[in-house]
Design a protein around this motif. Structure first.
Motif, PDB file in Angstrom:
ATOM      1  N   THR A   1      -8.602   2.503 -12.233  1.00  0.00           N
ATOM      2  CA  THR A   1      -8.825   3.307 -13.435  1.00  0.00           C
ATOM      3  C   THR A   1      -8.551   4.782 -13.141  1.00  0.00           C
ATOM      4  O   THR A   1      -7.907   5.475 -13.936  1.00  0.00           O
TER       5      THR A   1
ATOM      6  N   ALA B   1       0.819  -1.210   0.000  1.00  0.00           N
ATOM      7  CA  ALA B   1       0.000   0.000   0.000  1.00  0.00           C
ATOM      8  C   ALA B   1       0.850   1.256   0.000  1.00  0.00           C
ATOM      9  O   ALA B   1       0.508   2.236  -0.628  1.00  0.00           O
TER      10      ALA B   1
ATOM     11  N   GLN C   1     -19.853  -2.746   3.536  1.00  0.00           N
ATOM     12  CA  GLN C   1     -20.628  -2.165   2.432  1.00  0.00           C
ATOM     13  C   GLN C   1     -21.026  -3.239   1.426  1.00  0.00           C
ATOM     14  O   GLN C   1     -22.146  -3.242   0.916  1.00  0.00           O
TER      15      GLN C   1
ATOM     16  N   LEU D   1      -7.990   2.984  -2.661  1.00  0.00           N
ATOM     17  CA  LEU D   1      -9.410   2.666  -2.541  1.00  0.00           C
ATOM     18  C   LEU D   1      -9.806   1.605  -3.554  1.00  0.00           C
ATOM     19  O   LEU D   1     -10.983   1.290  -3.701  1.00  0.00           O
ATOM     20  N   GLY D   2      -8.846   1.064  -4.272  1.00  0.00           N
ATOM     21  CA  GLY D   2      -9.129   0.000  -5.231  1.00  0.00           C
ATOM     22  C   GLY D   2      -9.714   0.513  -6.530  1.00  0.00           C
ATOM     23  O   GLY D   2     -10.372  -0.226  -7.244  1.00  0.00           O
ATOM     24  N   PHE D   3      -9.482   1.796  -6.849  1.00  0.00           N
ATOM     25  CA  PHE D   3     -10.038   2.362  -8.082  1.00  0.00           C
ATOM     26  C   PHE D   3      -8.880   2.618  -9.024  1.00  0.00           C
ATOM     27  O   PHE D   3      -8.416   3.738  -9.178  1.00  0.00           O
TER      28      PHE D   3
ATOM     29  N   ARG E   1     -15.908  -1.661   1.089  1.00  0.00           N
ATOM     30  CA  ARG E   1     -15.446  -2.198   2.348  1.00  0.00           C
ATOM     31  C   ARG E   1     -16.294  -3.432   2.604  1.00  0.00           C
ATOM     32  O   ARG E   1     -17.370  -3.579   2.034  1.00  0.00           O
TER      33      ARG E   1
ATOM     34  N   ALA F   1     -13.412  -2.267 -14.213  1.00  0.00           N
ATOM     35  CA  ALA F   1     -12.697  -1.026 -14.511  1.00  0.00           C
ATOM     36  C   ALA F   1     -13.453   0.196 -14.012  1.00  0.00           C
ATOM     37  O   ALA F   1     -12.884   1.256 -13.843  1.00  0.00           O
ATOM     38  N   MET F   2     -14.752   0.027 -13.773  1.00  0.00           N
ATOM     39  CA  MET F   2     -15.583   1.196 -13.524  1.00  0.00           C
ATOM     40  C   MET F   2     -15.659   1.575 -12.056  1.00  0.00           C
ATOM     41  O   MET F   2     -15.976   2.702 -11.725  1.00  0.00           O
ATOM     42  N   VAL F   3     -15.392   0.631 -11.151  1.00  0.00           N
ATOM     43  CA  VAL F   3     -15.727   0.882  -9.747  1.00  0.00           C
ATOM     44  C   VAL F   3     -14.509   0.808  -8.849  1.00  0.00           C
ATOM     45  O   VAL F   3     -13.473   0.277  -9.221  1.00  0.00           O
ATOM     46  N   ALA F   4     -14.672   1.361  -7.652  1.00  0.00           N
ATOM     47  CA  ALA F   4     -13.658   1.230  -6.604  1.00  0.00           C
ATOM     48  C   ALA F   4     -14.090   0.115  -5.662  1.00  0.00           C
ATOM     49  O   ALA F   4     -15.233  -0.332  -5.702  1.00  0.00           O
ATOM     50  N   ARG F   5     -13.170  -0.288  -4.801  1.00  0.00           N
ATOM     51  CA  ARG F   5     -13.463  -1.420  -3.921  1.00  0.00           C
ATOM     52  C   ARG F   5     -14.421  -1.023  -2.804  1.00  0.00           C
ATOM     53  O   ARG F   5     -14.370   0.081  -2.279  1.00  0.00           O
TER      54      ARG F   5
ATOM     55  N   LYS G   1     -12.976  -6.529  -8.558  1.00  0.00           N
ATOM     56  CA  LYS G   1     -13.542  -5.260  -8.088  1.00  0.00           C
ATOM     57  C   LYS G   1     -15.011  -5.190  -8.469  1.00  0.00           C
ATOM     58  O   LYS G   1     -15.371  -5.615  -9.539  1.00  0.00           O
TER      59      LYS G   1
ATOM     60  N   GLN H   1      -3.931  -3.418  -1.052  1.00  0.00           N
ATOM     61  CA  GLN H   1      -3.488  -2.258  -0.296  1.00  0.00           C
ATOM     62  C   GLN H   1      -3.705  -2.431   1.204  1.00  0.00           C
ATOM     63  O   GLN H   1      -3.164  -1.689   1.989  1.00  0.00           O
TER      64      GLN H   1
ATOM     65  N   GLU I   1     -18.638   5.138  -4.578  1.00  0.00           N
ATOM     66  CA  GLU I   1     -17.689   4.279  -3.857  1.00  0.00           C
ATOM     67  C   GLU I   1     -16.588   5.114  -3.224  1.00  0.00           C
ATOM     68  O   GLU I   1     -16.076   4.759  -2.171  1.00  0.00           O
TER      69      GLU I   1
END
Lengths: 550, 329
Positions: free
Chosen positions: A289, A180, B306, A285-287, B303, B297-301, B216, B225, A358
């Motif tokens: 793109t 990280a 969530q 945050l895992g984004f 929690r 590809a479109m979204v973030a992770r 994802k 991370q 998100e």
């Protein structure tokens, strides 16, 4: 409430001898007994903030050790340096940590390097020196020679050092190497399920000893280049801060064109650093793109830096007294075009990404740092501005060409990760607007001051607003064109302790984003923590022992 | 008795070659390459380029590299148990392939959807067990996160694939068999009343499949991370290769189930030539993979809380609604 400068000076005169070292900067020399009283007034009553504590070995000059507490009074646009002479035999002065918790690390560092004891300090443990460093050797003292030091360190035989018993909770280590965070540091998170109940931090894995090198081996005009290598991202700001400190000490007037060029490069550095931060935040945050997209735009800024200076990083543009290279009309035109493109692109990308559900649901009301906590820990830069403290060196202690620019200081009150992102978002566009003003109005003239002579034993304070917050360099000039004492204080030094406050009670999944939200800048590592599973005792091993197959 | 020997040989051949181990390895390489390339292009990156035509052999090179590395067994870890569990998961996934129309000699019986459901859960259990078999805190945390997610997404995925199976049985008499439902499922699209039901359960199936594949926004158990690689942190070399292989083959098998149960399989060419049927299935498969990559590809992770909330609040009720309506209709 004291406001005018004369009133403050009168107040300071009550405590001790006041000396003006350069514009808006005063040194007040007081006896150890009055330190706490004055520091409390400066930090809490006058609404200034504690910036750095500098230890110094002045026995060759006046027979004492010196401790300097630097305070910045934003409202009055003043810098006050509280100077305490420390008796070289007893080596004791009162600690100010009970009043200003933010001074914790600073005093521990002075304790490590000079052996000064701060009475009533809550936790005067080693901070920077490794656990197996021999007792009684304080490396920044003037009688410690680098060559002798190496000999002493090679000869000694130290075994395993038992540190502390691990607690009952489950420990999740983040570091010294962790995907990280791309620098070595060590966070220990104590978790119950997914909730963090406590956190501990160990940094300074390889303290490179830049200060000692600069004091012993380099001349005044060589230090800017090593100063630039303090940070891998915002090195130029250290370079400028050092040069300003020396220029202030020697009362050198820098030509206006050089000041403009410095400001241009500082702002370019800020834009690329903030974009880097946005990329890292999205990545954490895992984004991914978002990470790729912001770094694509950042590449344009890096190209711009290369066009202007010849380097993507480590510009090497400064000398004491001015800059080394000029910027011509062609480059200015190209820069303005690039900036237009970057601004257009960023508005499009960042606006969309900061509204993603998100992203907001994982940054809003997470990693809270209240205004009171921020004041206590004396945090700086975007972290302070996101907690409702309006502090910005560019506005309140103008340097380079900033006094001639129009810009806003973004302040948000929420104190969460999202507002730290918003502060940086606003700052990017402020920086772009500043860059346009600078490039359009750059005056003609010389690049360096003539007759650069640095008198000995003068003090100078250099302040810059780095991308991560205020950056303070205190320089005492020495004989034979050398530096007697140089203390660079990077902004993360004040910001990192605040992560421990932010982490408590949060979810483990949010930890990386919280740690990254202060935009930390760590350093390199040289020893490893081993946790014995059976006895639960942590041990610190030296690399040598690991190589032996321990 | 001769017939019995022939059957056995057929089954062995199918397990080992087509559509079993060898063929799924080829498909796994293609799928991984396709996902990586598509994901990279969506992010303005190049993706694999050097190995093979447009980088198609890059996953193969990765596999080869991992297979020939040393198999490191950590102290207080296990050497053979993970290997056994990995083999079990791959076996379970290949067994499902034999129940689909893709294999030339399919195995089926009434109510075999229950067997398929049982086999589908195996890979998840294997991955969770792998994390608990290491003393690493990252492994244990990753596995506990995975099991937390499992109780939500496995439910949603099973309910989603049950909808077309139940419909196929009630309307076409497919006897709750995966094979028969797959063959007749295209007829469901001819009845306009059923189309909304199929679409709803298709959506929930796709989203819970994304979660099943730990992509994802549901890659919480292996969130790099936070907890490095979660359950897989301590695995390297051949075992890591098999973990990646399980991921790829899971994608292959589950996407095929979606193609056959929801998208009508060979649909416009039910009577048509074989090459056309193969082409149609391949195209539908690629579309499913592309949609999953696009979501990634479109979204973030999310929690973990969530994700659970999202799955139980929207996905499970929606799929349950489709299932209940399909039993009543």
């Amino acid at each position: 409430m004291l406001t005018s400068i004369t009133e403050i000076l009168n107040l300071l005169k009550k405590y001790g001898k006041v000396e003006k070292i350069h514009k808006d900067t005063y040194v007040v020399e007081i006896s150890p007994g009055k330190v706490r009283e004055l520091c409390e007034i400066l930090h809490w009553k006058l609404n200034g903030h504690f910036s750095v504590t500098v230890g110094s070995d002045e026995r060759p000059v006046n027979g004492y050790f010196g401790v300097y507490h630097v305070f910045l009074l934003d409202k009055q646009k003043l810098s006050v340096i509280v100077h305490v002479k420390v008796n070289p035999v007893t080596l004791k002065i009162p600690s100010i940590t009970p009043i200003i918790p933010g001074a914790n690390w600073h005093e521990r560092e002075a304790h490590d390097f000079f052996g000064i004891f701060f009475e009533e300090h809550p936790n005067l443990e080693r901070l920077i020196l490794p656990y197996d460093w021999p007792e009684g050797i304080h490396p920044l003292r003037k009688d410690v020679n680098v060559r002798e030091l190496r000999y002493k360190l090679l000869k000694k035989e130290t075994g395993l050092v038992v540190e502390k018993k691990a607690e009952e909770e489950y420990i999740v280590p983040i570091g010294p190497y962790h995907p990280a965070l791309h620098e070595p540091e060590y966070f220990e998170l104590y978790v119950e399920g997914e909730k963090i109940v406590d956190a501990r931090y160990k940094g300074f894995h390889v303290h490179r000893g830049i200060e000692k090198v600069a004091e012993e081996r380099l001349t005044i005009n060589q230090v800017p280049f090593i100063a630039e290598r303090i940070c891998g991202i915002c090195g130029y700001t250290h370079n400028v801060a050092y040069c300003q400190a020396v220029e202030n000490a020697a009362r050198i007037d820098v030509p206006l064109r050089a000041k403009y060029i410095r400001s241009i490069l500082l702002e370019i550095e800020r834009v690329h650093s903030h974009l880097l931060w946005f990329g890292v935040l999205f990545h954490l945050l895992g984004f991914d793109t978002g990470f790729m997209m912001t770094w694509l735009v950042r590449e344009k800024i890096m190209d711009l830096a290369e066009i202007l200076t010849g380097n993507r990083k480590n510009y090497g543009m400064n000398l004491v007294g001015g800059v080394r290279r000029d910027i011509n009309e062609e480059k200015i035109k190209l820069s303005l075009e690039t900036l237009d493109y970057v601004e257009y692109k960023l508005r499009k990308i960042l606006d969309k990404m900061l509204k993603l559900k998100e992203i907001t649901s994982r940054t809003k009301e997470i990693g809270l740092l209240s205004r009171e906590e921020a004041r206590k820990l004396s945090v700086v830069g975007p972290v302070a501005r996101a907690s409702g403290i309006s502090t910005d060196v560019r506005r309140y202690h103008p340097y380079a060409a900033y006094s001639e620019l129009e810009f806003k200081v973004p302040v948000y009150d929420a104190g969460d990760v999202y507002s730290r992102a918003l502060v940086r978002y606003d700052e990017i566009f402020e920086s772009i607007s500043m860059l346009k003003q600078l490039l359009k109005n750059i005056p003609k003239g010389d690049l360096t001051a003539e007759n650069v002579k640095v008198p000995e034993y003068r003090k100078g304070l250099g302040l810059t607003e780095a991308p991560r917050g205020e950056n303070v360099h205190l320089v005492i000039t020495g004989r034979e064109n050398k530096v007697y004492r140089w203390r660079p204080r990077a902004p993360s030094y004040n910001n990192v302790p605040s992560t421990l406050v932010m982490l408590k009670g949060e979810k483990l999944a949010d930890a990386p984003a919280i740690i990254a939200s202060i935009d930390p800048c760590f350093s390199c590592t040289d020893h490893v923590v081993v946790i014995d599973v059976r006895t639960n005792v942590k041990q610190v091993l030296r690399l040598k022992e690991i190589a032996r197959g321990k | 008795m001769a017939n019995g020997i022939f059957e056995t040989l057929m089954l062995v051949g199918e397990t080992l070659i087509y559509p079993g181990a060898v063929f799924s390895f080829i498909v796994a390489i293609f799928t991984q390459w396709f996902r990586r390339k598509a994901y990279a292009r969506m992010q303005n990156r190049m993706g694999p380029t050097y190995t093979g035509l447009a980088g198609t052999l890059q996953p193969f090179a990765d596999y080869v590299k991992l297979f020939f590395k040393e198999d490191i067994v950590i102290i207080r870890g296990y050497a053979k148990l993970p290997a056994f569990l990995l083999a079990l998961a791959i076996g379970a996934l290949i067994a499902i392939l034999l129940m689909l129309p893709i294999s030339p000699y399919s195995v089926y019986a009434p109510y075999d959807i229950i067997v398929a459901a049982y086999l589908l859960i195996w890979p998840t259990l294997t991955l969770a067990a792998l994390g608990f078999l290491t003393p690493s805190p990252y492994g244990a945390l990753g596995s506990s996160r995975l099991l937390t997610l499992t109780i939500a997404y496995e439910v949603a995925f099973l309910i989603s694939i049950l909808t077309p199976v139940v419909l196929a049985n009630r309307i076409l008499g497919a006897q709750y068999s995966l094979y028969l439902s797959s063959i007749y499922s295209w007829l469901l699209w001819t009845n306009p009343v059923l189309i909304p039901l199929i679409i709803i359960s298709l959506l929930t199936a796709l989203i819970s499949l994304q979660c099943k594949l730990l992509e994802k926004p549901f890659d919480i158990p292996e969130a790099e991370q936070e907890i490095v690689a979660g359950p897989f942190t301590e695995y390297s070399g051949p075992k890591l290769a098999f973990i990646i292989f399980i991921h790829d083959i899971e994608q292959y098998v589950n996407s095929l189930i979606i193609v056959f149960l929801f998208l009508g399989g060979v649909a416009p060419f039910v009577e048509g030539p074989l090459w056309a049927q193969i082409l149609v299935v391949a195209i539908k498969y690629i579309v499913v993979v592309l949609v999953l990559t696009w979501i990634k590809a479109m979204v973030a992770r999310f929690r973990v809380d969530q994700a659970i909330k999202m799955l139980w609040k929207y996905i499970v009720p929606l799929s349950l609604f489709a299932l209940i309506v399909s039993t009543v209709i």
